[in-house]
Write a protein that holds these residues in place. Structure first.
Motif, PDB file in Angstrom:
ATOM      1  N   GLY A 142     -52.958-135.166  19.259  1.00 28.85           N
ATOM      2  CA  GLY A 142     -52.869-135.625  20.433  1.00 28.85           C
ATOM      3  C   GLY A 142     -51.967-135.442  21.306  1.00 28.85           C
ATOM      4  N   ASP A 143     -50.923-134.497  20.734  1.00 24.37           N
ATOM      5  CA  ASP A 143     -49.645-134.057  21.724  1.00 24.37           C
ATOM      6  C   ASP A 143     -50.005-133.091  22.452  1.00 24.37           C
ATOM      7  OD1 ASP A 143     -47.580-133.184  22.431  1.00 24.37           O
ATOM      8  OD2 ASP A 143     -46.368-133.139  20.355  1.00 24.37           O
ATOM      9  N   THR A 144     -49.961-133.569  24.151  1.00 24.89           N
ATOM     10  CA  THR A 144     -50.332-132.561  25.183  1.00 24.89           C
ATOM     11  C   THR A 144     -49.529-131.535  25.365  1.00 24.89           C
ATOM     12  OG1 THR A 144     -49.284-133.873  26.690  1.00 24.89           O
ATOM     13  CG2 THR A 144     -51.663-134.722  26.101  1.00 24.89           C
ATOM     14  N   THR A 145     -48.321-131.458  24.679  1.00 22.82           N
ATOM     15  CA  THR A 145     -47.271-130.266  24.754  1.00 22.82           C
ATOM     16  C   THR A 145     -48.216-129.037  24.230  1.00 22.82           C
ATOM     17  OG1 THR A 145     -46.195-131.012  22.960  1.00 22.82           O
ATOM     18  CG2 THR A 145     -45.418-131.762  25.416  1.00 22.82           C
ATOM     19  N   TYR A 146     -48.732-129.226  23.276  1.00 19.19           N
ATOM     20  CA  TYR A 146     -49.592-128.284  22.494  1.00 19.19           C
ATOM     21  C   TYR A 146     -50.580-127.644  23.545  1.00 19.19           C
ATOM     22  CZ  TYR A 146     -47.314-129.293  18.192  1.00 19.19           C
ATOM     23  OH  TYR A 146     -46.465-129.527  17.217  1.00 19.19           O
ATOM     24  N   ALA A 147     -51.389-128.632  24.134  1.00 25.35           N
ATOM     25  CA  ALA A 147     -52.550-127.983  25.148  1.00 25.35           C
ATOM     26  C   ALA A 147     -51.833-127.255  26.339  1.00 25.35           C
ATOM     27  CB  ALA A 147     -53.164-129.470  25.559  1.00 25.35           C
ATOM     28  N   ARG A 148     -50.615-127.878  26.966  1.00 27.62           N
ATOM     29  CA  ARG A 148     -49.923-127.448  27.892  1.00 27.62           C
ATOM     30  C   ARG A 148     -49.630-125.963  27.528  1.00 27.62           C
ATOM     31  NH1 ARG A 148     -50.720-126.242  32.636  1.00 27.62           N
ATOM     32  NH2 ARG A 148     -51.379-128.234  32.582  1.00 27.62           N
ATOM     33  N   CYS A 149     -48.982-125.617  26.417  1.00 25.49           N
ATOM     34  CA  CYS A 149     -48.602-124.345  25.957  1.00 25.49           C
ATOM     35  C   CYS A 149     -49.561-123.234  25.979  1.00 25.49           C
ATOM     36  CB  CYS A 149     -48.087-124.649  24.485  1.00 25.49           C
ATOM     37  SG  CYS A 149     -47.498-122.687  23.827  1.00 25.49           S
ATOM     38  N   ALA A 150     -50.866-123.834  25.672  1.00 23.39           N
ATOM     39  CA  ALA A 150     -52.104-123.205  25.465  1.00 23.39           C
ATOM     40  C   ALA A 150     -52.565-122.823  26.798  1.00 23.39           C
ATOM     41  CB  ALA A 150     -53.291-123.660  24.583  1.00 23.39           C
ATOM     42  N   VAL A 151     -52.837-123.597  27.758  1.00 22.88           N
ATOM     43  CA  VAL A 151     -52.957-122.990  29.249  1.00 22.88           C
ATOM     44  C   VAL A 151     -52.340-122.360  29.909  1.00 22.88           C
ATOM     45  CG1 VAL A 151     -54.789-125.124  29.220  1.00 22.88           C
ATOM     46  CG2 VAL A 151     -52.371-125.431  30.133  1.00 22.88           C
ATOM     47  N   ASN A 152     -50.810-122.469  29.304  1.00 20.81           N
ATOM     48  CA  ASN A 152     -49.843-121.725  30.062  1.00 20.81           C
ATOM     49  C   ASN A 152     -49.987-120.371  29.701  1.00 20.81           C
ATOM     50  OD1 ASN A 152     -48.621-123.530  31.260  1.00 20.81           O
ATOM     51  ND2 ASN A 152     -47.051-123.938  30.089  1.00 20.81           N
ATOM     52  N   ILE A 153     -50.525-120.022  28.301  1.00 23.46           N
ATOM     53  CA  ILE A 153     -50.910-118.676  27.874  1.00 23.46           C
ATOM     54  C   ILE A 153     -51.982-117.961  28.609  1.00 23.46           C
ATOM     55  CG2 ILE A 153     -51.528-117.327  25.898  1.00 23.46           C
ATOM     56  CD1 ILE A 153     -49.949-119.604  23.966  1.00 23.46           C
ATOM     57  N   LEU A 154     -53.178-118.733  28.739  1.00 22.55           N
ATOM     58  CA  LEU A 154     -54.468-118.471  29.391  1.00 22.55           C
ATOM     59  C   LEU A 154     -54.114-118.140  30.647  1.00 22.55           C
ATOM     60  CD1 LEU A 154     -56.855-120.897  27.695  1.00 22.55           C
ATOM     61  CD2 LEU A 154     -56.391-118.712  27.010  1.00 22.55           C
ATOM     62  N   MET A 197     -59.495-114.995  23.014  1.00 23.75           N
ATOM     63  CA  MET A 197     -59.045-115.584  24.178  1.00 23.75           C
ATOM     64  C   MET A 197     -60.230-116.448  24.815  1.00 23.75           C
ATOM     65  SD  MET A 197     -57.034-113.751  27.475  1.00 23.75           S
ATOM     66  CE  MET A 197     -55.894-113.180  26.389  1.00 23.75           C
ATOM     67  N   VAL A 198     -61.546-116.152  24.814  1.00 28.50           N
ATOM     68  CA  VAL A 198     -62.408-116.877  25.503  1.00 28.50           C
ATOM     69  C   VAL A 198     -62.843-118.062  24.485  1.00 28.50           C
ATOM     70  CG1 VAL A 198     -63.336-115.074  26.884  1.00 28.50           C
ATOM     71  CG2 VAL A 198     -64.398-115.443  24.545  1.00 28.50           C
ATOM     72  N   GLN A 199     -62.527-117.855  23.178  1.00 31.23           N
ATOM     73  CA  GLN A 199     -62.868-119.041  22.371  1.00 31.23           C
ATOM     74  C   GLN A 199     -61.832-120.205  22.766  1.00 31.23           C
ATOM     75  OE1 GLN A 199     -62.607-117.616  18.257  1.00 31.23           O
ATOM     76  NE2 GLN A 199     -64.602-116.514  18.455  1.00 31.23           N
ATOM     77  N   ALA A 200     -60.523-119.715  22.853  1.00 30.12           N
ATOM     78  CA  ALA A 200     -59.419-120.534  23.141  1.00 30.12           C
ATOM     79  C   ALA A 200     -59.851-121.222  24.536  1.00 30.12           C
ATOM     80  CB  ALA A 200     -58.047-120.147  23.282  1.00 30.12           C
TER      81      ALA A 200
END
Length: 225
Positions: free
Chosen positions: A105-117, A140-143
């Motif tokens: 539930g830690d959104t900082t992980y999601a933010r890291c992922a979308v920054n990569i994409l 990449m498309v899976q992510a």
């Protein structure tokens, strides 16, 4: 020496999901993971059940699973000069971080992922080329399909990633159809990319592409001893 004839019927995944071609709506995430799949991962990890927790603990120790990970994008995604390997690392990092977000539930992980994409969709500006470009594209498309469930991914960034899929990934994969010779596993990668990216961009043309390819694939003779 005996000859075994194989009809390359590539993908149980395509067959079992055929009904989605006529579906009225797209439910995200689709493709490889459904929300039920992600919730099952979360339940197993939070319950500390083996062997799931063992795999989880191994993953979170990986440098690519850290929310401090920073992408290093290029203008293409394949090649033997390190670009393909970097793209694969970045795509895997996005995927791992999205899994960590969903479980914790830690959104900082999601933010890291979308920054990569976002970094890659902001850098690639032409149809991708280079050796083995299919491998990082698939991850990449899976992510990205999982990232669609994160409310913090801005619509403008989602649209830019869609544009990359349709204009830079799709043509490269389409042009590769039939070029793999006896290495039929590459067609398998293409089918996954078409299917998952079709879900992501929500176009039935991409979803239908795998079934069209299956009809096109010829019977291949493989000699074995």
């Amino acid at each position: 020496m005996k000859k075994i004839k194989y009809l390359i019927v590539l993908l149980t995944m395509i067959i079992t999901n055929a009904n989605m071609l006529n579906a009225q709506t797209f439910v995200h995430p689709g493709g490889v993971h459904s929300m039920a799949d992600l919730n099952r991962i979360k339940a197993k990890v939070l319950a500390q059940e083996h062997p799931w927790i063992d795999g989880w603990n191994n993953m979170i120790q990986d440098s690519k699973a850290q929310k401090t990970y920073v992408a290093n994008p290029s203008t293409t995604i394949g090649g033997s000069n390190g670009i393909r390997q970097q793209a694969a690392r970045d795509a895997t990092a996005a995927y791992y971080n999205l899994l960590r977000w969903h479980v914790t539930g830690d959104t900082t992980y999601a933010r890291c992922a979308v920054n990569i994409l976002n970094a890659w969709s902001g850098k690639i500006n032409a149809v991708v080329t280079g050796e083995l470009f299919q491998l990082p594209i698939m991850t990449m498309v899976q992510a990205a399909e999982i990232a669609r469930t994160y409310p913090g991914w801005a619509q403008a960034d989602i649209d830019r990633f869609k544009y990359m899929c349709l204009n830079y990934f799709y043509p490269a994969c389409h042009n590769f159809i039939g070029s793999c010779g006896s290495w039929s596993g590459w067609d398998f990668l293409l089918l996954q990319i078409f299917f998952i990216s079709g879900f992501f961009v929500m176009t039935r043309q991409n979803l239908m592409r795998p079934s069209i390819i299956i009809k096109m694939v010829p019977e291949v003779e493989i000699s074995t001893t």
